[in-house]
Design a protein around this motif. Sequence first.
Motif, mmCIF file in Angstrom:
data_model
loop_
_atom_site.group_PDB
_atom_site.id
_atom_site.type_symbol
_atom_site.label_atom_id
_atom_site.label_comp_id
_atom_site.label_asym_id
_atom_site.label_seq_id
_atom_site.Cartn_x
_atom_site.Cartn_y
_atom_site.Cartn_z
ATOM 1 N N THR A 183 0.900 -1.029 0.144
ATOM 2 C CA THR A 183 -0.114 0.281 0.000
ATOM 3 C C THR A 183 0.831 1.256 -0.095
ATOM 4 O OG1 THR A 183 -0.109 0.092 2.394
ATOM 5 C CG2 THR A 183 -1.865 -1.422 1.206
ATOM 6 N N ARG A 184 0.243 2.478 -0.267
ATOM 7 C CA ARG A 184 1.015 3.761 -0.174
ATOM 8 C C ARG A 184 1.794 3.824 0.989
ATOM 9 N NH1 ARG A 184 1.301 9.049 -2.674
ATOM 10 N NH2 ARG A 184 -0.345 8.434 -4.390
ATOM 11 N N ALA A 185 1.016 3.480 2.312
ATOM 12 C CA ALA A 185 1.362 3.821 3.619
ATOM 13 C C ALA A 185 2.599 2.668 3.722
ATOM 14 C CB ALA A 185 0.199 3.518 4.569
ATOM 15 N N GLU A 186 2.570 1.573 3.338
ATOM 16 C CA GLU A 186 3.634 0.527 3.565
ATOM 17 C C GLU A 186 4.815 0.984 2.766
ATOM 18 O OE1 GLU A 186 0.927 -3.660 4.437
ATOM 19 O OE2 GLU A 186 1.573 -2.818 2.148
ATOM 20 N N VAL A 188 5.407 4.165 2.095
ATOM 21 C CA VAL A 188 6.239 5.241 2.734
ATOM 22 C C VAL A 188 7.060 4.814 3.893
ATOM 23 C CG1 VAL A 188 5.410 7.125 4.339
ATOM 24 C CG2 VAL A 188 4.315 7.019 2.045
#
Length: 393
Positions: A183-186, A188
């Motif tokens: 995911t985007r958060a991962e 980041v």
Amino acid sequence: MPLALSKRVRRIKPSPTLAVTARAAKLKAEGKDIIGLGAGEPDFDTPGHISDAGIKAITSGFTRYTNVDGTPELKDAIIAKFRRDNGLTYTRSQVLVSAGAKHTIFNLVCALLDPGDEVIIPAPYWVSYPDMVLLADGVPVIVPAGADQGYKITPAELQAAITPKTKLVILNSPSNPTGAAYTRAELVALGAVLSRHPSIVIGTDDMYEHIWWGPEPFCSLVTACPDLYDRTVTINGVSKSYAMTGWRIGYCGGPAELIGAMSTLQGQSTSNPSSISQRAATAALNGDQSCVATMNVAFKERHDFIVAGLNSLKGVSCLPGFGTFYAFANVEKAMANLGLADDNAFAERLITEALVAVVPGSGFGAPGHVRLSFACSKQTLETALERMRKLLG
């Protein structure tokens, strides 16, 4: 007297995916009714407008050498694609076109690595990553991630793998073989680790970007972490999304100095990719993208069908993926039920008794698994599952 082959070539092994495909083809030629789920190749024909561009290239005489690093027209189409889909800005000097994304990655490791340099590779991994690193005299550092963490490494695991010798990290999302995606958060969170190590280059293999059904939009590493732009090579190609595997066009965007080195290397090995294929790839990237969406719908339907079917088999479990056209099944219990020692023996039993060809997970750094490609018809998948069911009891 046997020939003395180089130590370099003796470090590596044949690609297990290609070996399974060749084995299935041989058995078919002998009259066996083999269902081949080994090859990662869409069963769709190349869309008509793309093929027409290739044909026009031939009939118009566009059949000579091009620039080693790709035609200006294709580079511009790639630049537009990166801007449109990923929010990334590159110039022509930052883009290289090669004979497939595999070629792109090979150029990357050969241009970057010196003997003893370490390359971090999360596992399960695409089969060719470690062997390409070995060919470049590098050292693969494998970071395993099991089903309990969705086959994705954590920031802590990435940090623990980094040493003063780390030169490159390879990330593949969505993943061949698992279909797992960060995911985007991962991304980041992984990027925060890499930001603390400014000498490390990152190669992101985004080949399956458009074969995607994740809960949020696809995100490439540099899209999530712009501060890594100056040392990330973003890799992609037309093979999977546009059903163009045989056309052999891959590409990347990255730091101009590194891209230039990769181009020099390509100039002394293969030279330019096919001029005809470059014209077709330009049409693919610049043209109507509805063909990609149409194929993606079919892949999602097949994904749902095969994952549910695998989980209904005795001793088999399979996590759903976010993309690609692969299912990665844990078969440890099925192996034990059949009295088999490893996933290689399991795959051998499948092809000889069930007449279904799959790739052993050990080739992807994940023993006890098998990879099945669902880039085939639903009817074919249904028959394959029924044959496996009969074998597994």
